[in-house]
Design a protein around this motif. Structure first.
Motif, PDB file in Angstrom:
ATOM      1  N   SER A 178       0.833  -1.197   0.000  1.00  0.00           N
ATOM      2  CA  SER A 178       0.000   0.000   0.000  1.00  0.00           C
ATOM      3  C   SER A 178       0.869   1.250   0.000  1.00  0.00           C
ATOM      4  CB  SER A 178      -0.908   0.008   1.231  1.00  0.00           C
ATOM      5  OG  SER A 178      -0.142   0.308   2.386  1.00  0.00           O
ATOM      6  N   PRO A 179       0.284   2.434  -0.292  1.00  0.00           N
ATOM      7  CA  PRO A 179       1.068   3.668  -0.238  1.00  0.00           C
ATOM      8  C   PRO A 179       1.688   3.946   1.128  1.00  0.00           C
ATOM      9  CG  PRO A 179      -0.946   4.030  -1.468  1.00  0.00           C
ATOM     10  CD  PRO A 179      -1.062   2.662  -0.854  1.00  0.00           C
ATOM     11  N   THR A 180       1.114   3.346   2.193  1.00  0.00           N
ATOM     12  CA  THR A 180       1.666   3.546   3.530  1.00  0.00           C
ATOM     13  C   THR A 180       2.741   2.527   3.888  1.00  0.00           C
ATOM     14  OG1 THR A 180      -0.081   2.189   4.521  1.00  0.00           O
ATOM     15  CG2 THR A 180      -0.480   4.571   4.350  1.00  0.00           C
ATOM     16  N   GLY A 181       3.056   1.607   2.956  1.00  0.00           N
ATOM     17  CA  GLY A 181       4.135   0.654   3.174  1.00  0.00           C
ATOM     18  C   GLY A 181       3.712  -0.690   3.712  1.00  0.00           C
ATOM     19  N   GLN A 182       2.408  -0.940   3.865  1.00  0.00           N
ATOM     20  CA  GLN A 182       1.939  -2.226   4.366  1.00  0.00           C
ATOM     21  C   GLN A 182       1.767  -3.207   3.211  1.00  0.00           C
ATOM     22  OE1 GLN A 182      -1.668  -0.912   6.323  1.00  0.00           O
ATOM     23  NE2 GLN A 182      -0.668  -0.988   8.327  1.00  0.00           N
ATOM     24  N   THR A 183       2.135  -4.463   3.439  1.00  0.00           N
ATOM     25  CA  THR A 183       1.913  -5.487   2.420  1.00  0.00           C
ATOM     26  C   THR A 183       0.437  -5.834   2.389  1.00  0.00           C
ATOM     27  OG1 THR A 183       4.137  -6.399   2.689  1.00  0.00           O
ATOM     28  CG2 THR A 183       2.492  -7.825   1.679  1.00  0.00           C
ATOM     29  N   VAL A 184      -0.197  -5.581   1.245  1.00  0.00           N
ATOM     30  CA  VAL A 184      -1.633  -5.811   1.079  1.00  0.00           C
ATOM     31  C   VAL A 184      -1.901  -7.273   0.753  1.00  0.00           C
ATOM     32  CG1 VAL A 184      -3.652  -5.223  -0.321  1.00  0.00           C
ATOM     33  CG2 VAL A 184      -2.030  -3.437   0.345  1.00  0.00           C
ATOM     34  N   ALA A 185      -1.068  -7.836  -0.122  1.00  0.00           N
ATOM     35  CA  ALA A 185      -1.289  -9.216  -0.553  1.00  0.00           C
ATOM     36  C   ALA A 185      -0.008  -9.776  -1.141  1.00  0.00           C
ATOM     37  CB  ALA A 185      -2.411  -9.277  -1.582  1.00  0.00           C
ATOM     38  N   VAL A 186       0.066 -11.096  -1.118  1.00  0.00           N
ATOM     39  CA  VAL A 186       1.154 -11.829  -1.761  1.00  0.00           C
ATOM     40  C   VAL A 186       0.508 -12.841  -2.690  1.00  0.00           C
ATOM     41  CG1 VAL A 186       3.123 -13.364  -1.434  1.00  0.00           C
ATOM     42  CG2 VAL A 186       2.699 -11.518   0.209  1.00  0.00           C
ATOM     43  N   ILE A 187       0.953 -12.856  -3.926  1.00  0.00           N
ATOM     44  CA  ILE A 187       0.391 -13.739  -4.943  1.00  0.00           C
ATOM     45  C   ILE A 187       1.485 -14.663  -5.431  1.00  0.00           C
ATOM     46  CG2 ILE A 187      -0.627 -13.824  -7.259  1.00  0.00           C
ATOM     47  CD1 ILE A 187      -1.672 -10.924  -6.562  1.00  0.00           C
ATOM     48  N   ASN A 188       1.159 -15.948  -5.554  1.00  0.00           N
ATOM     49  CA  ASN A 188       2.088 -16.934  -6.098  1.00  0.00           C
ATOM     50  C   ASN A 188       1.382 -17.686  -7.206  1.00  0.00           C
ATOM     51  OD1 ASN A 188       2.911 -20.156  -5.730  1.00  0.00           O
ATOM     52  ND2 ASN A 188       4.620 -18.754  -5.928  1.00  0.00           N
ATOM     53  N   VAL A 189       2.007 -17.751  -8.362  1.00  0.00           N
ATOM     54  CA  VAL A 189       1.460 -18.493  -9.500  1.00  0.00           C
ATOM     55  C   VAL A 189       2.470 -19.551  -9.909  1.00  0.00           C
ATOM     56  CG1 VAL A 189       0.586 -18.352 -11.860  1.00  0.00           C
ATOM     57  CG2 VAL A 189       0.177 -16.459 -10.268  1.00  0.00           C
ATOM     58  N   THR A 190       2.007 -20.799  -9.982  1.00  0.00           N
ATOM     59  CA  THR A 190       2.820 -21.932 -10.428  1.00  0.00           C
ATOM     60  C   THR A 190       2.124 -22.541 -11.644  1.00  0.00           C
ATOM     61  OG1 THR A 190       1.686 -23.645  -9.169  1.00  0.00           O
ATOM     62  CG2 THR A 190       3.376 -22.374  -7.998  1.00  0.00           C
ATOM     63  N   PRO A 191       2.738 -23.504 -12.300  1.00  0.00           N
ATOM     64  CA  PRO A 191       2.059 -24.138 -13.437  1.00  0.00           C
ATOM     65  C   PRO A 191       0.753 -24.828 -13.064  1.00  0.00           C
ATOM     66  CG  PRO A 191       4.406 -24.587 -13.526  1.00  0.00           C
ATOM     67  CD  PRO A 191       4.143 -23.936 -12.191  1.00  0.00           C
ATOM     68  N   SER A 192       0.562 -25.158 -11.778  1.00  0.00           N
ATOM     69  CA  SER A 192      -0.639 -25.908 -11.397  1.00  0.00           C
ATOM     70  C   SER A 192      -1.613 -25.146 -10.506  1.00  0.00           C
ATOM     71  CB  SER A 192      -0.231 -27.198 -10.675  1.00  0.00           C
ATOM     72  OG  SER A 192       0.515 -26.890  -9.505  1.00  0.00           O
ATOM     73  N   SER A 193      -1.233 -23.941 -10.023  1.00  0.00           N
ATOM     74  CA  SER A 193      -2.142 -23.232  -9.129  1.00  0.00           C
ATOM     75  C   SER A 193      -1.789 -21.752  -9.039  1.00  0.00           C
ATOM     76  CB  SER A 193      -2.115 -23.846  -7.722  1.00  0.00           C
ATOM     77  OG  SER A 193      -0.864 -23.601  -7.103  1.00  0.00           O
ATOM     78  N   ALA A 194      -2.751 -20.994  -8.531  1.00  0.00           N
ATOM     79  CA  ALA A 194      -2.544 -19.582  -8.215  1.00  0.00           C
ATOM     80  C   ALA A 194      -3.091 -19.351  -6.816  1.00  0.00           C
ATOM     81  CB  ALA A 194      -3.264 -18.691  -9.223  1.00  0.00           C
ATOM     82  N   THR A 195      -2.308 -18.663  -5.968  1.00  0.00           N
ATOM     83  CA  THR A 195      -2.689 -18.453  -4.573  1.00  0.00           C
ATOM     84  C   THR A 195      -2.586 -16.975  -4.229  1.00  0.00           C
ATOM     85  OG1 THR A 195      -1.867 -20.647  -3.969  1.00  0.00           O
ATOM     86  CG2 THR A 195      -2.201 -19.080  -2.175  1.00  0.00           C
ATOM     87  N   LEU A 196      -3.594 -16.478  -3.545  1.00  0.00           N
ATOM     88  CA  LEU A 196      -3.629 -15.097  -3.060  1.00  0.00           C
ATOM     89  C   LEU A 196      -3.696 -15.132  -1.544  1.00  0.00           C
ATOM     90  CD1 LEU A 196      -4.072 -11.992  -3.302  1.00  0.00           C
ATOM     91  CD2 LEU A 196      -6.511 -12.486  -3.565  1.00  0.00           C
ATOM     92  N   LYS A 197      -2.713 -14.497  -0.882  1.00  0.00           N
ATOM     93  CA  LYS A 197      -2.682 -14.441   0.581  1.00  0.00           C
ATOM     94  C   LYS A 197      -2.807 -12.992   1.024  1.00  0.00           C
ATOM     95  CE  LYS A 197       0.463 -18.406   0.875  1.00  0.00           C
ATOM     96  NZ  LYS A 197       1.816 -18.844   1.269  1.00  0.00           N
ATOM     97  N   GLN A 198      -3.712 -12.763   1.983  1.00  0.00           N
ATOM     98  CA  GLN A 198      -3.884 -11.444   2.572  1.00  0.00           C
ATOM     99  C   GLN A 198      -3.780 -11.564   4.083  1.00  0.00           C
ATOM    100  OE1 GLN A 198      -7.726 -10.709   0.361  1.00  0.00           O
ATOM    101  NE2 GLN A 198      -6.844  -8.660   0.308  1.00  0.00           N
ATOM    102  N   SER A 199      -3.230 -10.552   4.702  1.00  0.00           N
ATOM    103  CA  SER A 199      -3.056 -10.566   6.144  1.00  0.00           C
ATOM    104  C   SER A 199      -4.397 -10.752   6.848  1.00  0.00           C
ATOM    105  CB  SER A 199      -2.415  -9.245   6.590  1.00  0.00           C
ATOM    106  OG  SER A 199      -2.274  -9.222   7.983  1.00  0.00           O
ATOM    107  N   GLY A 200      -4.445 -11.721   7.759  1.00  0.00           N
ATOM    108  CA  GLY A 200      -5.647 -11.942   8.551  1.00  0.00           C
ATOM    109  C   GLY A 200      -6.768 -12.647   7.826  1.00  0.00           C
ATOM    110  N   LYS A 201      -6.507 -13.127   6.602  1.00  0.00           N
ATOM    111  CA  LYS A 201      -7.553 -13.813   5.841  1.00  0.00           C
ATOM    112  C   LYS A 201      -7.028 -15.152   5.362  1.00  0.00           C
ATOM    113  CE  LYS A 201     -10.160  -9.833   4.313  1.00  0.00           C
ATOM    114  NZ  LYS A 201     -11.043  -9.331   3.263  1.00  0.00           N
TER     115      LYS A 201
END
Length: 200
Positions: free
Chosen positions: A76-99
């Motif tokens: 985010s503009p304030t420096g917090q990581t909003v999400a981390v995304i990982n894409v592999t040949p077999s899957s896509a994953t979205l991770k968000q803090s607290g979720k």
């Protein structure tokens, strides 16, 4: 608390992890060869329509790509990581803090789960390096003298600026991406990406 628009931001940047193609570029263009492994960072701004309302959001991203995987962090503009995304040949994953992490077989399915519709971008893994598949199916290579194309999947790419446009092999700095329908810009989504210089 993560706003619903943050999910759109996450999914939109996650689309950067689409599959790349490696066919030969058009002749006569001095461009860097396509690299399977890159590390980039930069800024992104997204304008989009949702439920008839215009929305916008912006932030920073880091991008780590190997031949098989892509990892993207959204900040985010304030420096917090909003999400981390990982894409592999077999899957896509979205991770968000607290979720709970969201996983799907591919990026299109993940964005459908997250947004309720498929984000129609699969080429930004190419686009960040100045490559694209043009509407005629030919391989496009961006240069300062050849800086705009409409892609086969209906996006207009404008390579607005370069890290060093006098370099023998210029690298993209700013890319404006807009959705095209029947030859005209439409309002659903526009993305502006600014890539930071890579440390030597």
């Amino acid at each position: 608390m993560i706003r619903p628009s943050s999910l759109i931001f996450a999914a939109a940047l996650g689309a950067l992890a689409g599959c790349a193609t490696t066919s030969a570029p058009r002749s006569g263009a001095a461009v860097a060869p396509y690299r399977d492994s890159i590390d980039l960072a930069g800024r992104i701004a997204i304008n989009y329509s949702r439920d008839g309302k215009r929305e916008s959001l912006s932030g920073k991203f880091t991008w780590r790509q190997s031949k098989a995987n892509t990892d993207v962090s959204l900040i985010s503009p304030t420096g917090q990581t909003v999400a981390v995304i990982n894409v592999t040949p077999s899957s896509a994953t979205l991770k968000q803090s607290g979720k709970e992490a969201r996983t799907a077989p591919d990026l299109d399915s993940l964005t459908t789960q997250t947004l309720g519709w498929t984000l129609p971008v699969s080429g930004l893994r190419d686009w960040l390096q100045g490559y694209a598949t043009a509407v005629d199916g030919k391989r496009f290579v961006a240069t300062p003298a050849n800086d705009s194309v409409v892609t086969r999947d209906g996006w207009k790419l404008d390579y607005v600026s370069w890290q060093d446009d006098a370099a023998a092999v210029p690298q993209p700095k700013r890319i404006d991406v807009t959705r095209i329908a029947l030859g005209q810009q439409v309002d659903e989504m526009a993305i502006r990406i600014v890539i930071d210089p890579v440390a030597q």
